[in-house]
Design an enzyme around this catalytic site. Structure first.
Site, short mmCIF file in Angstrom:
data_model
loop_
_atom_site.label_atom_id
_atom_site.label_comp_id
_atom_site.label_asym_id
_atom_site.label_seq_id
_atom_site.Cartn_x
_atom_site.Cartn_y
_atom_site.Cartn_z
N HIS A 197 14.82 3.92 -10.82
CA HIS A 197 13.88 3.52 -9.77
C HIS A 197 14.05 4.41 -8.54
CE1 HIS A 197 12.55 0.41 -6.60
NE2 HIS A 197 11.46 0.78 -7.25
N ARG A 198 12.96 5.09 -8.16
CA ARG A 198 12.99 6.07 -7.06
C ARG A 198 14.11 7.09 -7.34
NH1 ARG A 198 12.61 1.70 -1.99
NH2 ARG A 198 11.28 0.23 -3.10
N GLU A 243 11.13 6.68 -12.15
CA GLU A 243 9.95 6.26 -11.38
C GLU A 243 10.10 6.83 -9.99
OE1 GLU A 243 7.99 3.26 -8.52
OE2 GLU A 243 9.99 4.12 -8.58
N ASP A 275 7.58 7.39 -6.07
CA ASP A 275 6.34 7.07 -5.35
C ASP A 275 5.75 8.33 -4.75
OD1 ASP A 275 6.91 4.11 -5.51
OD2 ASP A 275 8.62 4.74 -4.29
N HIS A 279 8.17 6.46 -0.33
CA HIS A 279 7.79 5.06 -0.58
C HIS A 279 6.95 4.50 0.55
CE1 HIS A 279 8.28 0.66 -0.56
NE2 HIS A 279 8.31 0.76 -1.88
N GLU A 326 4.18 6.57 -9.29
CA GLU A 326 3.49 5.44 -8.64
C GLU A 326 2.70 5.94 -7.44
OE1 GLU A 326 5.82 2.08 -7.19
OE2 GLU A 326 4.03 1.36 -6.14
N LYS A 346 1.11 5.48 -4.06
CA LYS A 346 1.09 4.63 -2.88
C LYS A 346 -0.07 5.09 -2.01
CE LYS A 346 5.08 2.28 -3.29
NZ LYS A 346 5.05 0.88 -3.77
N ASP A 373 17.73 0.53 -9.92
CA ASP A 373 18.35 1.43 -8.94
C ASP A 373 19.67 2.00 -9.47
OD1 ASP A 373 16.32 0.50 -7.24
OD2 ASP A 373 17.62 -1.05 -6.35
O1 G3P Z 1 6.88 0.92 -9.82
C1 G3P Z 1 7.80 -0.12 -9.72
C2 G3P Z 1 8.25 -0.37 -8.30
O2 G3P Z 1 8.65 0.85 -7.74
C3 G3P Z 1 7.18 -0.99 -7.45
O3 G3P Z 1 7.62 -1.37 -6.18
O4 G3P Z 1 7.95 -1.08 -3.76
O5 G3P Z 1 9.65 -0.21 -5.34
O6 G3P Z 1 7.46 0.93 -5.15
P1 G3P Z 1 8.19 -0.37 -5.07
MG MG Z 2 7.70 2.46 -6.69
#
Ligand code: G3P
Ligand code: MG
Length: 243
Positions: free
Chosen positions: A12-13, A39, A41, A54, A114, A116, A235
């Site tokens: 994640h990120r 993943e 953003d 993000h 992702e 944004k 994470d």
């Molecule tokens: O794509 C999954 C997750 O990243 C969505 O929420 O706020 O972490 O971008 P956020």
């Molecule tokens: Mg995200």
């Protein structure tokens, strides 16, 4: 639509418990921990490029201030995106999507990109993403393009329908089935917290893999997989892969 190859554990990120989120260092960390996908953003810059970020404002994750939308690549490139996380990461930059794709290729990583955006810049963001993917994405397996912003997914479908889309939802509610169909979404990406076995079963009955964010507890990940969840965003790829 090209075939997705989604692993069960997605960084994640990058691996944002271990390195500053949405940086190349974070993506390298996820790969070093054994993640096969990350993943991250993306947001639109003032001149219509895409960078990894993000928040809409750079304040939390850099030493600068202002909205990504109002800043140029040159201004964003001058920011420190690592020192806030730890001295060892001082000097880490805000990556462009293009340089991130080059790193993914070097590391053999797949990705969930992702989008944004607000509704106002959803079309321009999708157009930029389609252009950058066409120019730079060379891997056989496509990335998954997801968003909470329905107009962004609609725009992606219009300009580059071949890239698979994931619908992001905070909760499975409202006309979520209709939305999946209308967007031609390949996956349903949801917050794991309100989920239970029944909701996962209902989601799976809609015929799409269910991906859950953000899962850092191995026991919770096991439970979600037992209910039929296909993948989790974490994470801490090391902790979940070890379990
Ligand atoms: O794509 C999954 C997750 O990243 C969505 O929420 O706020 O972490 O971008 P956020
Ligand atoms: Mg995200």
């Amino acid at each position: 639509m090209q075939t997705l190859d989604i692993p069960r554990i997605i960084g994640h990120r990058g691996a944002c418990a271990h390195a500053p989120e949405n940086t190349l260092a974070s993506i390298r960390k996820a790969a070093a921990q054994g993640a096969r996908w990350v993943e991250f953003d993306v947001r639109l810059t003032r001149e219509g490029e895409l960078v990894l970020m993000h928040d809409g404002d750079v304040k939390r994750t850099t030493n600068g201030r202002g909205r990504v939308l109002d800043l140029t690549l040159a201004e964003l490139g001058a920011l420190d995106a690592g020192a806030w996380f730890g001295a060892a990461f001082a000097g880490e930059r805000v990556p462009t999507l293009a340089e991130t794709i080059a790193l993914l290729a070097e590391l053999g990583l797949g990705a969930n990109i992702e989008i944004k955006s607000g509704a106002a810049e959803a079309g321009a963001t999708a157009a930029a993403l389609a252009r950058i993917l066409a120019a730079h994405w060379r891997a056989a397996a496509p990335p998954l393009v997801s968003s909470f912003e329905v107009p962004a997914l609609e725009a992606m479908r219009a300009v580059a329908p071949h890239w698979p889309r994931g619908l992001l939802l905070k909760e499975i509610g409202g006309d979520w089935r209709g939305l999946l169909d209308r967007l031609g979404a390949a996956t349903l990406n949801v917050d794991h917290r309100p989920l239970d076995a029944g909701r996962v079963a209902a989601a799976r009955a809609a015929g799409r893999p269910v991906l859950c964010y953000t899962v850092n507890d191995p026991a919770r990940a096991r439970q979600l997989f037992a209910w039929g969840v296909s993948a989790v965003f974490t994470d801490r790829p090391d902790a979940l892969l070890a379990a």
